[in-house]
Write a protein that holds these residues in place. Structure first.
Motif, PDB file in Angstrom:
ATOM      1  N   LEU A 157       0.826  -1.201   0.000  1.00 24.82           N
ATOM      2  CA  LEU A 157       0.000   0.000   0.000  1.00 24.82           C
ATOM      3  C   LEU A 157       0.863   1.255   0.000  1.00 24.82           C
ATOM      4  CD1 LEU A 157      -2.817  -1.028   2.501  1.00 24.82           C
ATOM      5  CD2 LEU A 157      -3.023  -0.725   0.033  1.00 24.82           C
ATOM      6  N   GLN A 158       2.000   1.192   0.693  1.00 23.74           N
ATOM      7  CA  GLN A 158       2.929   2.318   0.691  1.00 23.74           C
ATOM      8  C   GLN A 158       3.470   2.546  -0.717  1.00 23.74           C
ATOM      9  OE1 GLN A 158       3.884   4.480   2.933  1.00 23.74           O
ATOM     10  NE2 GLN A 158       2.802   3.705   4.723  1.00 23.74           N
ATOM     11  N   LYS A 159       3.772   1.476  -1.409  1.00 20.63           N
ATOM     12  CA  LYS A 159       4.271   1.603  -2.778  1.00 20.63           C
ATOM     13  C   LYS A 159       3.207   2.220  -3.691  1.00 20.63           C
ATOM     14  CE  LYS A 159       7.773  -2.072  -2.876  1.00 20.63           C
ATOM     15  NZ  LYS A 159       8.179  -3.336  -3.531  1.00 20.63           N
ATOM     16  N   ARG A 200      12.252   6.242   0.007  1.00 20.13           N
ATOM     17  CA  ARG A 200      11.573   5.008   0.408  1.00 20.13           C
ATOM     18  C   ARG A 200      12.531   3.836   0.212  1.00 20.13           C
ATOM     19  NH1 ARG A 200       5.721   5.327   0.409  1.00 20.13           N
ATOM     20  NH2 ARG A 200       5.055   7.493   0.168  1.00 20.13           N
ATOM     21  N   PHE A 201      12.956   3.257   1.310  1.00 20.42           N
ATOM     22  CA  PHE A 201      13.929   2.168   1.289  1.00 20.42           C
ATOM     23  C   PHE A 201      13.246   0.820   1.523  1.00 20.42           C
ATOM     24  CE2 PHE A 201      16.479   5.821   2.578  1.00 20.42           C
ATOM     25  CZ  PHE A 201      17.645   5.663   1.844  1.00 20.42           C
ATOM     26  N   ASP A 202      13.698  -0.191   0.778  1.00 21.00           N
ATOM     27  CA  ASP A 202      13.462  -1.582   1.148  1.00 21.00           C
ATOM     28  C   ASP A 202      14.746  -2.044   1.822  1.00 21.00           C
ATOM     29  OD1 ASP A 202      10.962  -1.609  -0.007  1.00 21.00           O
ATOM     30  OD2 ASP A 202      11.684  -2.348  -1.936  1.00 21.00           O
ATOM     31  N   VAL A 203      14.642  -2.451   3.070  1.00 22.51           N
ATOM     32  CA  VAL A 203      15.832  -2.823   3.841  1.00 22.51           C
ATOM     33  C   VAL A 203      15.721  -4.265   4.328  1.00 22.51           C
ATOM     34  CG1 VAL A 203      16.316  -0.466   4.587  1.00 22.51           C
ATOM     35  CG2 VAL A 203      14.813  -1.897   5.971  1.00 22.51           C
ATOM     36  N   LYS A 204      16.855  -4.841   4.646  1.00 27.29           N
ATOM     37  CA  LYS A 204      16.857  -6.210   5.158  1.00 27.29           C
ATOM     38  C   LYS A 204      16.350  -6.253   6.596  1.00 27.29           C
ATOM     39  CE  LYS A 204      20.728  -7.535   2.180  1.00 27.29           C
ATOM     40  NZ  LYS A 204      22.158  -7.961   2.119  1.00 27.29           N
ATOM     41  N   ASP A 205      16.663  -5.204   7.357  1.00 29.17           N
ATOM     42  CA  ASP A 205      16.249  -5.174   8.764  1.00 29.17           C
ATOM     43  C   ASP A 205      16.092  -3.726   9.207  1.00 29.17           C
ATOM     44  OD1 ASP A 205      15.752  -5.537  11.417  1.00 29.17           O
ATOM     45  OD2 ASP A 205      17.613  -6.582  11.888  1.00 29.17           O
ATOM     46  N   GLN A 251      11.136   4.701   5.567  1.00 34.74           N
ATOM     47  CA  GLN A 251      10.951   5.934   4.798  1.00 34.74           C
ATOM     48  C   GLN A 251      11.625   7.082   5.525  1.00 34.74           C
ATOM     49  OE1 GLN A 251       6.798   6.561   4.076  1.00 34.74           O
ATOM     50  NE2 GLN A 251       6.439   4.450   3.426  1.00 34.74           N
ATOM     51  N   VAL A 252      12.415   7.842   4.795  1.00 28.48           N
ATOM     52  CA  VAL A 252      13.136   8.975   5.356  1.00 28.48           C
ATOM     53  C   VAL A 252      12.572  10.251   4.743  1.00 28.48           C
ATOM     54  CG1 VAL A 252      15.378  10.104   5.583  1.00 28.48           C
ATOM     55  CG2 VAL A 252      15.214   7.609   5.737  1.00 28.48           C
ATOM     56  N   VAL A 253      12.046  11.135   5.575  1.00 31.74           N
ATOM     57  CA  VAL A 253      11.404  12.358   5.105  1.00 31.74           C
ATOM     58  C   VAL A 253      12.462  13.442   4.911  1.00 31.74           C
ATOM     59  CG1 VAL A 253       9.650  14.082   5.552  1.00 31.74           C
ATOM     60  CG2 VAL A 253       9.325  11.745   6.363  1.00 31.74           C
TER      61      VAL A 253
END
Length: 495
Positions: free
Chosen positions: A4-6, A446-451, A477-479
């Protein structure tokens, strides 16, 4: 939630086209009053105005198509243009198979059912555009690398995406043949419930709009009331030069007070946020007051001018979430007040000064100068509520944190130190090894991260960000604010 974020991020791509619509149509209406008031278009100036109105309307009137293309590209793994073609294929397939003529031929009984006829008569809408974009993107991501036998090799890879999308869309259309009337009825019920509540309903909408900002789900709510998903289209009709009582862009009567779902945002964004920012600055620790001013003061100016509020909202929503709920509630209250005092304005992008000026010449605009007393009231109320809430409950707003490490943020952004910000953010989220993908929207990385547990929130803010959100174990997510693209460009080089 991650998906949903995507989707929320992908919607920002077509929505970004709206400001130019507002500028063109605002200037056009000012130059050619006949366009909104009726009468003959005469003279060079009026012809130029008429031309600009139609240019802006080309986008506003076809937002569903923009959604189909924009969402498809936004959700594609590599944002390849093939996905946009797939989104368009899906949209054309679904809307063709579900138009009233085809449906009544397949199911003659539909012609005698007013609700079903209305439902299929409005199949070209934002919801279907978004759905088509999703279908196109899913098919692209799944089949872009497909290898077929040699005899069919020409259709391998990206060439097969449109074909698969068309087949998938036929199946979806067949399902919607039965499901769409039910969905439509539900949306009509929701819209009718809000409309029937008048100003109170508009206030509830505004409250939920702000409250859903952290999740990105406010986009779904906006599509119900701003565009023509259920026949409301408060935004699209406002900028199409309609007024209450006219036949709207979807061919139905505008039976609500046009602009009521947008007007209340203006006093809050233009004046309320500066008032709240002033309260935060005055409540900041003396030695950190300049830091607070640099962070929330600049964000308030941005909100006033162009209605971009996320840099301000993310600066405190997680530091003092109860205050953020109060903030959303104030939007609801002022929307109700705005409704009853008769101020009407519309925005093409957001409720800042720019959109207020351009919307003032539209026929649905009313009592524009009331923004002054409404704005001053919002300034005072937001200031008083924020000031005493922060003071009484000792809320940790910017400048009041026990250990504030964000002092470098304003200076870095002000000096356009995008390389430094990108480097700091990358280190703060766990380095390259913790990143699987990165993208950006209007104000956020908007990051996809492992952890996500490896993300250091304080270090992210110290790097120059306004805030950080972790919607899931593998998402962050970093604003950054309106300059996010430049930080993203530097970050991609590092990755």
């Amino acid at each position: 939630m991650k998906q949903l974020q995507k989707l929320g991020k992908a919607l920002m791509l077509p929505v970004a086209a709206l400001p130019i619509c507002g500028i063109l149509m605002g200037i056009g209406y000012a130059l050619c009053p006949s366009t909104m008031q009726g009468g003959e278009v005469t003279g060079l100036i009026e012809m130029i105005g008429f031309f600009l109105v139609k240019a802006g309307g080309a986008l506003i009137d076809n937002m569903h198509i923009l959604f189909a293309v924009g969402v498809a590209v936004g959700l594609a793994d590599d944002h390849d243009g093939t996905a946009s073609l797939a989104g368009m294929v899906s949209y054309l397939m679904i809307t063709k198979l579900l138009n009233t003529t085809v449906v009544t031929t397949l199911m003659p009984a539909v012609a005698n059912d007013e609700i079903k006829t209305l439902a299929f008569g409005k199949i070209e809408n934002a919801f279907i555009g978004i759905l088509a974009g999703i279908i196109g993107a899913v098919c692209y991501n799944k089949f872009k690398g497909t290898q077929l036998p040699d005899v069919l090799a020409f259709f391998s890879g990206k060439r097969c995406v449109a074909i698969v999308t068309a087949l998938a869309s036929i199946i979806v259309a067949a399902i919607l043949l039965f499901v769409w009337p039910l969905i439509f009825s539900g949306l009509v019920w929701l819209g009718d419930a809000i409309v029937s509540m008048g100003g109170i309903g508009a206030g509830i909408y505004a409250f939920l709009n702000r409250l859903l900002i952290p999740t990105g789900l406010h986009h779904a709510l906006n599509n119900v009331f701003w565009f023509d998903t259920i026949g409301l289209g408060d935004l699209s009709n406002f900028w199409a030069g309609k007024v209450t009582g006219d036949i709207g862009t979807m061919g139905t009567e505008i039976n609500w007070d046009l602009g009521m779902y947008m007007s209340g945002f203006f006093p809050c964004m233009m004046f309320g946020i500066p008032g709240a920012a002033a309260a935060m600055i005055l409540n900041a620790k003396p030695e950190r007051r300049k830091v607070a001013f640099g962070l929330v003061g600049s964000a308030a100016i941005c909100a006033f001018v162009c209605g971009v509020t996320e840099p301000f909202e993310f600066a405190f929503m997680f530091l003092a979430f109860p205050l953020y709920v109060v903030y959303a509630l104030l939007y609801g209250i002022f929307t109700v007040v705005t409704y009853y005092v008769g101020f009407r304005a519309g925005f093409s992008f957001s409720a800042g000064l720019t959109d207020l000026v351009f919307s003032a010449s539209l026929p649905a605009a009313k009592n524009t100068l009331l923004i002054i007393p409404l704005g001053l009231a919002a300034l005072v109320v937001f200031f008083v509520v924020f000031y005493f809430a922060i003071k009484v409950f000792d809320l940790k707003t910017p400048g009041r944190e026990d250990e504030d490490t964000s002092a470098e943020a304003p200076a870095k952004l002000a000096n356009n130190s995008f390389t430094d910000i990108a480097s700091g953010v990358l280190a703060a989220i766990g380095g390259k090894d913790n990143v699987t993908n990165v993208d950006y929207c209007a104000t956020r990385l908007r990051f996809d991260v492992k952890d996500s547990d490896k993300v250091d929130d304080k270090a992210v803010k110290a790097a120059g960000a306004a805030g950080v959100i972790k919607p899931g174990k593998n998402a962050c997510q970093v604003v950054i604010g309106p300059k996010v693209q430049f930080v993203y460009d530097e970050l991609k080089k590092m990755l």
